[in-house]
Write a protein that holds these residues in place. Structure first.
Motif, PDB file in Angstrom:
ATOM      1  N   HIS A  93       0.820  -1.214   0.000  1.00  0.00           N
ATOM      2  CA  HIS A  93       0.000   0.000   0.000  1.00  0.00           C
ATOM      3  C   HIS A  93       0.856   1.267   0.000  1.00  0.00           C
ATOM      4  CE1 HIS A  93      -3.097  -2.939   1.227  1.00  0.00           C
ATOM      5  NE2 HIS A  93      -3.878  -2.154   0.519  1.00  0.00           N
ATOM      6  N   ASN A  94       2.067   1.182   0.540  1.00  0.00           N
ATOM      7  CA  ASN A  94       2.983   2.322   0.421  1.00  0.00           C
ATOM      8  C   ASN A  94       3.371   2.547  -1.035  1.00  0.00           C
ATOM      9  OD1 ASN A  94       4.123   0.835   3.281  1.00  0.00           O
ATOM     10  ND2 ASN A  94       3.474   2.964   3.381  1.00  0.00           N
ATOM     11  N   ALA A  95       3.622   1.452  -1.753  1.00  0.00           N
ATOM     12  CA  ALA A  95       3.964   1.568  -3.171  1.00  0.00           C
ATOM     13  C   ALA A  95       2.769   2.069  -3.979  1.00  0.00           C
ATOM     14  CB  ALA A  95       4.434   0.210  -3.698  1.00  0.00           C
ATOM     15  N   LEU A  96       1.579   1.567  -3.673  1.00  0.00           N
ATOM     16  CA  LEU A  96       0.367   2.011  -4.373  1.00  0.00           C
ATOM     17  C   LEU A  96       0.122   3.498  -4.155  1.00  0.00           C
ATOM     18  CD1 LEU A  96      -1.838  -1.074  -3.487  1.00  0.00           C
ATOM     19  CD2 LEU A  96      -1.281  -0.352  -5.810  1.00  0.00           C
ATOM     20  N   ASP A  97       0.295   3.946  -2.924  1.00  0.00           N
ATOM     21  CA  ASP A  97       0.103   5.371  -2.629  1.00  0.00           C
ATOM     22  C   ASP A  97       1.147   6.224  -3.327  1.00  0.00           C
ATOM     23  OD1 ASP A  97      -2.002   4.648  -1.066  1.00  0.00           O
ATOM     24  OD2 ASP A  97      -1.035   5.018   0.857  1.00  0.00           O
ATOM     25  N   ALA A  98       2.392   5.723  -3.370  1.00  0.00           N
ATOM     26  CA  ALA A  98       3.472   6.500  -3.985  1.00  0.00           C
ATOM     27  C   ALA A  98       3.212   6.726  -5.472  1.00  0.00           C
ATOM     28  CB  ALA A  98       4.810   5.798  -3.774  1.00  0.00           C
ATOM     29  N   ILE A  99       2.783   5.671  -6.183  1.00  0.00           N
ATOM     30  CA  ILE A  99       2.555   5.849  -7.619  1.00  0.00           C
ATOM     31  C   ILE A  99       1.327   6.722  -7.858  1.00  0.00           C
ATOM     32  CG2 ILE A  99       1.130   3.788  -7.994  1.00  0.00           C
ATOM     33  CD1 ILE A  99       3.901   5.138 -10.292  1.00  0.00           C
ATOM     34  N   THR A 100       0.313   6.617  -7.012  1.00  0.00           N
ATOM     35  CA  THR A 100      -0.891   7.436  -7.168  1.00  0.00           C
ATOM     36  C   THR A 100      -0.586   8.910  -6.955  1.00  0.00           C
ATOM     37  OG1 THR A 100      -2.312   5.603  -6.451  1.00  0.00           O
ATOM     38  CG2 THR A 100      -3.241   7.822  -6.321  1.00  0.00           C
ATOM     39  N   VAL A 101       0.085   9.228  -5.859  1.00  0.00           N
ATOM     40  CA  VAL A 101       0.417  10.625  -5.558  1.00  0.00           C
ATOM     41  C   VAL A 101       1.394  11.179  -6.590  1.00  0.00           C
ATOM     42  CG1 VAL A 101       1.507  12.149  -3.868  1.00  0.00           C
ATOM     43  CG2 VAL A 101      -0.085  10.386  -3.102  1.00  0.00           C
ATOM     44  N   GLY A 102       2.351  10.347  -7.031  1.00  0.00           N
ATOM     45  CA  GLY A 102       3.303  10.808  -8.045  1.00  0.00           C
ATOM     46  C   GLY A 102       2.620  11.199  -9.335  1.00  0.00           C
ATOM     47  N   ILE A 103       1.654  10.394  -9.778  1.00  0.00           N
ATOM     48  CA  ILE A 103       0.937  10.699 -11.017  1.00  0.00           C
ATOM     49  C   ILE A 103       0.109  11.969 -10.874  1.00  0.00           C
ATOM     50  CG2 ILE A 103      -0.922   9.887 -12.536  1.00  0.00           C
ATOM     51  CD1 ILE A 103       0.157   7.037 -12.101  1.00  0.00           C
ATOM     52  N   ILE A 104      -0.479  12.162  -9.680  1.00  0.00           N
ATOM     53  CA  ILE A 104      -1.332  13.335  -9.458  1.00  0.00           C
ATOM     54  C   ILE A 104      -0.518  14.617  -9.325  1.00  0.00           C
ATOM     55  CG2 ILE A 104      -2.912  14.412  -7.800  1.00  0.00           C
ATOM     56  CD1 ILE A 104      -4.003  11.614  -7.210  1.00  0.00           C
ATOM     57  N   ARG A 105       0.597  14.548  -8.605  1.00  0.00           N
ATOM     58  CA  ARG A 105       1.343  15.774  -8.281  1.00  0.00           C
ATOM     59  C   ARG A 105       2.381  16.150  -9.334  1.00  0.00           C
ATOM     60  NH1 ARG A 105       2.670  15.236  -1.784  1.00  0.00           N
ATOM     61  NH2 ARG A 105       0.498  15.241  -1.043  1.00  0.00           N
ATOM     62  N   LYS A 106       2.924  15.169 -10.038  1.00  0.00           N
ATOM     63  CA  LYS A 106       3.975  15.449 -11.017  1.00  0.00           C
ATOM     64  C   LYS A 106       3.368  15.598 -12.414  1.00  0.00           C
ATOM     65  CE  LYS A 106       7.396  15.071  -8.057  1.00  0.00           C
ATOM     66  NZ  LYS A 106       8.312  16.192  -7.745  1.00  0.00           N
ATOM     67  N   LYS A 107       4.184  16.082 -13.322  1.00  0.00           N
ATOM     68  CA  LYS A 107       3.728  16.266 -14.709  1.00  0.00           C
ATOM     69  C   LYS A 107       3.881  14.961 -15.480  1.00  0.00           C
ATOM     70  CE  LYS A 107       5.158  21.123 -14.626  1.00  0.00           C
ATOM     71  NZ  LYS A 107       6.099  22.136 -15.182  1.00  0.00           N
ATOM     72  N   VAL A 108       3.025  14.014 -15.135  1.00  0.00           N
ATOM     73  CA  VAL A 108       3.086  12.688 -15.756  1.00  0.00           C
ATOM     74  C   VAL A 108       2.061  12.601 -16.878  1.00  0.00           C
ATOM     75  CG1 VAL A 108       2.662  10.225 -15.392  1.00  0.00           C
ATOM     76  CG2 VAL A 108       3.951  11.540 -13.697  1.00  0.00           C
ATOM     77  N   SER A 109       2.530  12.258 -18.076  1.00  0.00           N
ATOM     78  CA  SER A 109       1.643  12.045 -19.217  1.00  0.00           C
ATOM     79  C   SER A 109       1.753  10.638 -19.785  1.00  0.00           C
ATOM     80  CB  SER A 109       1.961  13.051 -20.328  1.00  0.00           C
ATOM     81  OG  SER A 109       1.685  14.370 -19.912  1.00  0.00           O
ATOM     82  N   TYR A 110       2.818   9.908 -19.376  1.00  0.00           N
ATOM     83  CA  TYR A 110       3.036   8.559 -19.887  1.00  0.00           C
ATOM     84  C   TYR A 110       3.470   7.654 -18.740  1.00  0.00           C
ATOM     85  CZ  TYR A 110       2.933  10.965 -24.339  1.00  0.00           C
ATOM     86  OH  TYR A 110       2.544  11.743 -25.406  1.00  0.00           O
ATOM     87  N   VAL A 111       2.979   6.434 -18.769  1.00  0.00           N
ATOM     88  CA  VAL A 111       3.325   5.442 -17.750  1.00  0.00           C
ATOM     89  C   VAL A 111       3.958   4.241 -18.428  1.00  0.00           C
ATOM     90  CG1 VAL A 111       2.356   3.716 -16.176  1.00  0.00           C
ATOM     91  CG2 VAL A 111       1.680   6.103 -15.958  1.00  0.00           C
ATOM     92  N   LEU A 112       5.107   3.823 -17.899  1.00  0.00           N
ATOM     93  CA  LEU A 112       5.768   2.602 -18.339  1.00  0.00           C
ATOM     94  C   LEU A 112       5.509   1.529 -17.290  1.00  0.00           C
ATOM     95  CD1 LEU A 112       7.663   1.067 -20.269  1.00  0.00           C
ATOM     96  CD2 LEU A 112       9.583   1.892 -18.887  1.00  0.00           C
TER      97      LEU A 112
END
Length: 490
Positions: free
Chosen positions: A189-208
């Motif tokens: 759940h720490n990993a799940l939260d990290a990827i969720t918050v990263g996508i929301i807060r950072k300028k992410v347009s593509y996911v690998l």
């Protein structure tokens, strides 16, 4: 206790500052001593003092590892064969776990624990300890395939667990912040939260979404030992790691020597896997993000499952190609079907809308399907739903078990089903996943209803009565976890 490594060893870069989510480490012990017989008060006091002594020993190792990133530890093995540490390792094992090739169970070993641990410690000190082959069995995966699982003998589990605790004291100072799998104080759940918050807060347009093909079967033993020796100069520790890697696998009565790979299920396997990927992937990805990326990049790794977010597509494509070349050096490869590059994130939603295209693709990570969605306010959100394959596999398992329990009393079956649901909700009970959890509960109720109807001699049980039984025995679907932003903020 320690000596500095040679100057030709590679310099490990400093960790990023996102490693503040640590937790207290397991209590450990320093010097070998027999298990004394005491009354209850003295025994409790003695064990508490032992834990403090063990903690102090590991704290000194951590401090030395933190102070000097090039330090090689040359005298560690006495921490492993300490009888008190072996006892702690034994008590941390699952009591109901399957026995290895020697057939010895936890309870059988516990009947004469003092003598057994004393003899084990002496064999470790004298070099008479021998690793036994791992018993292999297969467990079904959600996609219908079989996952090989290794079951070591009990004494190998004990020594591996003690060794892993000592090694963790060193490597927890080295591992990077975006590595979450099988580490103290960290979980899925720490990993799940990290990827969720990263996508929301950072300028992410593509996911690998990257998957390493058959990682645990592909680990190169020679490279692994080289990686371990960057930090561990105690030949006795290294020699025992080699013993476990070369112990082989027993399957259908035949012993097979393993030239590569680490058996899943052993206590030492998780930290060895993290060490391998730390050097093969983590350091490379961290340096690539700092020096070669044009835009923002986020990284989350849980064991061999990797999800990365990129601001620019060309960054993502260059990294994927260079990662393939990097992994090939260490006998690893990306799974061609499971590794995908997709448009994802709030910028992806906007860009696709402008081009007149549909919603972004979804990706699966740690049992959840991640979807580009919206909050009630209309703002972008990453929705996490239980994977259909994962839910289907679990319902299939429940159906088979219900068939075997068909003639058990209703309260007994209800109590068992309640434990199944609580376990499911405990993992999948994340915000905005209520619908999937409710669907799982309803499916379980219907399966139970079907079984009760089959055994009933008075006709079908009315659905109204079935709902009443469910309300009595089965817990409701409730969210168990905070929103990702709240957990990371804490």
């Amino acid at each position: 206790m320690n000596e500095r490594g040679k100057s030709d060893r590679p310099v490990v870069p400093e960790k990023p500052a996102n490693k503040e989510c640590g937790a207290p480490h397991l209590a450990e012990q320093e010097e070998g001593r027999g298990l004394a017989k005491r009354n209850s008060v003295e025994q409790n006091r003695g064990r508490a003092q032992d834990r403090v002594s063990l903690q102090s020993a590991l704290d000194r190792i951590r401090q030395a590892a933190r102070k000097d990133r090039k330090l090689r530890f040359t005298t560690l093995f006495h921490h492993v064969y300490d009888v008190r540490r072996l006892e702690e390792a034994f008590n941390s094992l699952r009591k109901t776990a399957a026995a290895g090739v020697d057939g010895v169970t936890w309870h059988q070993y516990n009947e004469n624990l003092e003598k057994n641990l004393g003899e084990l410690s002496e064999r470790l000190k004298s070099g008479a300890y021998r690793a036994k082959p791992v018993r292999r069995q297969y467990i079904p995966k959600a996609d219908g395939r079989q996952r090989p699982l290794g079951i070591p003998v009990l004494e190998d589990k004990i020594v591996q667990r003690a060794t892993a605790e000592v090694m963790n004291a060193i490597y927890e100072e080295d591992f990077l912040g975006f590595s979450y799998g099988f580490r103290p104080g960290r979980g899925p759940h720490n990993a799940l939260d990290a990827i969720t918050v990263g996508i929301i807060r950072k300028k992410v347009s593509y996911v690998l979404d990257a998957d390493i093909r058959g990682f645990y079967d592909a680990v190169d033993h020679e490279w692994l030992i080289k990686f371990v020796e960057h930090r561990i100069g105690d030949e006795r520790v290294v020699r025992h790691i080699k013993k476990w890697l070369n112990a082989g696998v027993l399957e259908d009565g035949k012993r097979m020597q393993m030239e590569e790979g680490t058996p899943q299920g052993s206590s030492i396997s998780p930290i060895l896997a993290n060490i391998y990927l730390h050097y093969a992937f983590d350091l490379f990805a961290h340096q690539w993000r700092k020096k070669r990326a044009r835009g923002e990049v986020i990284i989350v790794r849980f064991a061999d499952d990797i999800v990365m977010g990129f601001q620019y597509r060309d960054d993502a494509e260059r990294f994927r190609q260079e990662l393939k070349e990097r992994l090939a050096r260490f006998n690893l490869e990306l799974h061609p079907e499971k590794t995908r590059l997709m448009e994802f994130g709030r910028f992806a939603v906007e860009n696709r809308k402008k081009r007149g295209e549909g919603k972004p693709e979804t990706f699966d990570f740690l049992g959840f399907t991640h979807i580009c969605g919206k909050k009630r306010s209309g703002k972008f959100a990453v929705l996490r739903k239980t994977m259909r394959k994962r839910m289907g596999a679990k319902l299939k398992e429940v159906k088979a078990d219900l068939k075997e329990r068909m003639h058990d009393p209703v309260p007994t079956v209800g109590k068992w089903l309640a434990s199944v649901l609580r376990g499911h909700f405990q993992y999948f009970g994340v915000p905005r996943n209520s619908y999937s959890m409710g669907a799982f509960r309803l499916a379980v109720i219907r399966l139970w209803h079907h079984v009760l109807n089959r055994r009933s001699q008075t006709g079908q049980i009315p659905w109204k009565r079935m709902k009443r039984l469910a309300s009595i025995y089965l817990p409701s679907a409730r969210i168990q976890h905070p929103y990702p932003e709240q957990r990371l903020r804490v």
